[in-house]
Each structure stands twice: as structure tokens, then as C-alpha cells.
Motif scaffolding. Structure first.
Motif, short mmCIF file in Angstrom:
data_model
loop_
_atom_site.label_atom_id
_atom_site.label_comp_id
_atom_site.label_asym_id
_atom_site.label_seq_id
_atom_site.Cartn_x
_atom_site.Cartn_y
_atom_site.Cartn_z
N GLY A 9 0.86 -1.26 -0.01
CA GLY A 9 0.00 0.04 0.07
C GLY A 9 0.94 1.26 0.03
O GLY A 9 1.83 1.26 0.41
N GLN A 15 -5.63 2.18 0.61
CA GLN A 15 -5.59 1.30 1.76
C GLN A 15 -4.12 0.82 2.00
O GLN A 15 -3.52 0.62 1.28
CB GLN A 15 -6.48 0.09 2.04
N LEU A 16 -3.76 0.40 3.43
CA LEU A 16 -2.67 -0.38 3.59
C LEU A 16 -3.13 -1.75 4.01
O LEU A 16 -4.17 -2.10 4.57
CB LEU A 16 -1.81 0.09 4.78
N THR A 17 -2.29 -2.87 3.48
CA THR A 17 -2.76 -4.27 3.73
C THR A 17 -1.56 -5.04 4.43
O THR A 17 -0.49 -4.71 4.02
CB THR A 17 -3.24 -4.87 2.32
N GLU A 79 -7.77 1.56 6.05
CA GLU A 79 -8.14 2.45 5.01
C GLU A 79 -7.45 3.80 5.27
O GLU A 79 -7.06 4.10 6.03
CB GLU A 79 -9.63 2.50 4.88
N TRP A 83 -7.72 9.15 0.68
CA TRP A 83 -7.61 8.72 -0.68
C TRP A 83 -8.54 9.40 -1.55
O TRP A 83 -8.41 9.40 -2.77
CB TRP A 83 -7.97 6.99 -0.64
N GLU A 137 3.25 3.85 6.24
CA GLU A 137 3.43 2.37 6.01
C GLU A 137 3.46 2.09 7.45
O GLU A 137 3.21 0.69 7.83
CB GLU A 137 4.73 1.83 5.35
#
Length: 389
Positions: A9, A15-17, A79, A83, A137
Motif C-alpha cells: 500500500g 488502503q494499507l494491507t 483504509e 484517498w 506504512e
């Protein structure tokens, strides 16, 4: 199976996953406790506007059912609320428009990954580098650490942290019980115990911000309850203090790490550094002091784990440093992205969760099994072994 995770991400992406692999089944997850760690990361005096936009919460998208882990990989999603302002700019599909409309970055910022990443990956838009190298991150890494610390807490292992220094302002030392330290630092805007120090740090950050500059500092993580023997002396990459050091250095903007008294050991005699070994029937083997921060020979020795990291000032400045435009090769003032004047209090939270992850990983390597019950049996047998020694 070793405990591990991968993240994906960008800072302005949707989003970051993260995918966590290696968690045992039947571990009860406290979702509020998980999201509390994300909330803690967003706090802190000196943070920028991004933290007013984001209200981070983690969504679990796999590996948990009815509140308990299943043994399958756990999928976490955080999320990015910002964005919605970047959907066109960060679109995965090709878009038409000028460099300005695409928010192309061609003026690298000193201290960031911009230029190195552009050269390495042959990218003419440095946004493709900064979007992933951003400290955003760390939000998903904190989420992973929040899961790991719940595993540790199940076995009576506690984690806390504090800010030791912001720029010129140093917090006085304290020897508070860990629960008390956690409570008091949570009430502080800069994660210190002493209120006078807090006021001085706030004023100092205000001054730095008015000058268009940034400031770093030193943060500390303490873990109590880790058993003797996590890590190993038999191979360089199994030494837990070494693995913790690598993990700390992987946090954005961290430039140094020490265990226990760390670099101070280079100024002292051996008699002032090493921790004498004692024994009692109630406590077994223990140390008279903890200058080595809970480690000997790459292994935990039963004393509290004490880790410190130094965070450099954030390199994005509102009085930009000199740089070179990659298009024209001419000198230019480095491009400014939204940033914080000071993120040291937040870095303290990141440190806690990164170190907690490494300790949890070593714990599972030592006592691992496919289910929580199997790990409990292994751990209990080991404690009995220690008592007999």
C-alpha cells in the motif's frame, strides 16, 4: 512455521494491507485493543494535518472467526481516508494530464528515498518512490504489532514505551512499574512522565515549527515477563537482540539503536557494565542490575528487555533544503510534501509494536505449535524445566 508478515500500500492509495502468517489457532483477539494501538500512533504533539484526516482502524479480512484466530493467515486492512482526494492522481489505470495534474515529483528531497529510489527503479516520477517509502506504512506495521502483543499478553509479557529525548530536551530517568509508566505516558502529549519536561518539549516543538524546521529524538521500549532463552547464541541470525536491532532500524527515519545502556558501555569499565548473577528459591536465577537490557549472548536472560532507538528529524522541511531537479539538472529548493514538525511521540508507539513483534516471533519459535493450547503446554513444560535446573 515462523511468524511473519508482508505489507502493501501507498500513503495516498486506498488502503494499507498486511498478511500475517504463523499465528496459532484459538488466540482471542481484542479488536478494541488492536485499534487502540493505531490510535496511539496518531497522537503526539507536533503531528501534521494528515493525522486530522485519518482515523485509523484495522479491518480483519481473513484468518479470524467469532473473535478467535483459526490458524490461517490473518489479513489486516487499514483504509486511507485521504484517498478520496487522490483517486485520480493515484489511479492504477493510465491517466491523461500535465505533470502538475498528475502531481509528478521531479525535485527530490534530501533525506528521503526519492532520488535513490528513482535511480534504482528507473522511475522519472519520484512520487512512485515517496508513496511507498512514506512513514504512513508504519500504521499497518503497528496493526501487526498490536496482534503480536496480544499473544505476548496472553503469556504475561507486558510492553510499554516512553520518549527519552526530543532535540535538546531530555526527560529525567524514572524507575516506575511498567503499568504505571504506560498509564502516565498515555496521558502525556509527548509520552513522558514528567510534566515539566512535557511543557518544555511542547514549547521546543512550537519553536522548531515556527522556524520551518523539524526535530527528532530518542524513544525507549521496555518488555517485562519474557522468559529466559528467547533467541540463541548458536548462529548470528538467531540472536534476538540482533533481530530487534534490525527491526528498529527498519522504522522510517531511525538511525541508531541500543540495548540496555548501549553506547554508554564504551565509556565504562567491565565492572560497571556486566550484571552480576544472583539466585533465590523464589525467583531462580536473576541479575543484580540490568545494564545489558535483558540480553546476554543474543538470548533473553529473564530481566526486562530495554531497547532504545534514535529518530532523525523528518527531512521534509517547510524551509526546503537545496536539491537538484532531475529534469533540468539545475539546483532547486527541494519539493515540499505535507509533514510533521516532530513525530517522536508517535515513533515511540511504532517502536513498541515493532519490538513486540520480534519478541512474539522468538516466543513462537521457542514454544510454537499450531494451537494456543499446544503452545501453553510447551511453555509450561519449559518453566518446569527451568525450576528444576
Amino acid at each position: 512455521m515462523s511468524l511473519r508478515y508482508l505489507t502493501a500500500g501507498e500513503t495516498h492509495g486506498p488502503q494499507l494491507t498486511a498478511i500475517i502468517e504463523g499465528l496459532p489457532s484459538n488466540l482471542k483477539l481484542d479488536f478494541e485493543a488492536l485499534n487502540f494501538q493505531l490510535l496511539r500512533r496518531q497522537k503526539g504533539y507536533g503531528r501534521g494535518r494528515r493525522m486530522q484526516i485519518e482515523k485509523d482502524t484495522a479491518v480483519i479480512a481473513g484468518g479470524v472467526r467469532h473473535g478467535y484466530t483459526t490458524g490461517a493467515p490473518v489479513a489486516l486492512i487499514v483504509e486511507n481516508n485521504d484517498w478520496k482526494h487522490w483517486q485520480n492522481i493515484m489511479n492504477i489505470e493510465p491517466i491523461e494530464g500535465t505533470d502538475e495534474e498528475k502531481r509528478r515529483v521531479h525535485r527530490p528531497r534530501p533525506g528521503h528515498a526519492d532520488l535513490n529510489g528513482g535511480l534504482k527503479y528507473d522511475l522519472k516520477d519520484l512520487r512512485n518512490v515517496l508513496e511507498r517509502s512514506s512513514a504512513r506504512e508504519t500504521a499497518i506495521r503497528v496493526a501487526c504489532g498490536a496482534v503480536a502483543r496480544q499473544l505476548l499478553e496472553h503469556f504475561g509479557i507486558k510492553v510499554a514505551g516512553q520518549v527519552i529525548r526530543i532535540g535538546e530536551i531530555v526527560a529525567p530517568p524514572n524507575n516506575l512499574p511498567l503499568d504505571e509508566l504506560a498509564r502516565l505516558t498515555e496521558e502525556s502529549s509527548v509520552r513522558v512522565v514528567d510534566k515539566d519536561t512535557e511543557a518544555k518539549m511542547e514549547a521546543y516543538i512550537d519553536q522548531i515549527k515556527q522556524e520551518g524546521d523539524s526535530i527528532g529524538g530518542v524513544v525507549e521500549c521496555i518488555i517485562e515477563g519474557a522468559p529466559i532463552g528467547l533467541g540463541s547464541h548458536v548462529q548470528y541470525d538467531r540472536k534476538l537482540d540482533g533481530r530487534i536491532a534490525q527491526a528498529v532500524m527498519s522504522i522510517n527515519a531511525f538511525k541508531g539503536v541500543e540495548i540496555g545502556i548501549g553506547f554508554e558501555a564504551g565509556e565504562l569499565r567491565g565492572s560497571q557494565v556486566h550484571d552480576e548473577i544472583l539466585y533465590s528459591k523464589e525467583n531462580g536465577y536473576y541479575r543484580a542490575s540490568n545494564r545489558l537490557g535483558g540480553f546476554e549472548g543474543g538470548m533473553t536472560n529473564g530481566m526486562p528487555i530495554v531497547v532504545r532507538g534514535v529518530m532523525k528529524p523528518i527531512p521534509t522541511l517547510y524551509k526546503p533544503l537545496q536539491s537538484v531537479d532531475i529534469d533540468t539538472k539545475e539546483a532547486f529548493a527541494a519539493q515540499v510534501e505535507r509533514s510533521d514538525a516532530c513525530a517522536v511521540p508517535a515513533a515511540s508507539v511504532v517502536l513498541e509494536n515493532v519490538v513486540a513483534w520480534e519478541v512474539a516471533k522468538a516466543f513462537l519459535e521457542k514454544f510454537g505449535g499450531d494451537s494456543l493450547g499446544e503452545i501453553e503446554r510447551n511453555y509450561e513444560a519449559y518453566k518446569q524445566q527451568l525450576e528444576r535446573y
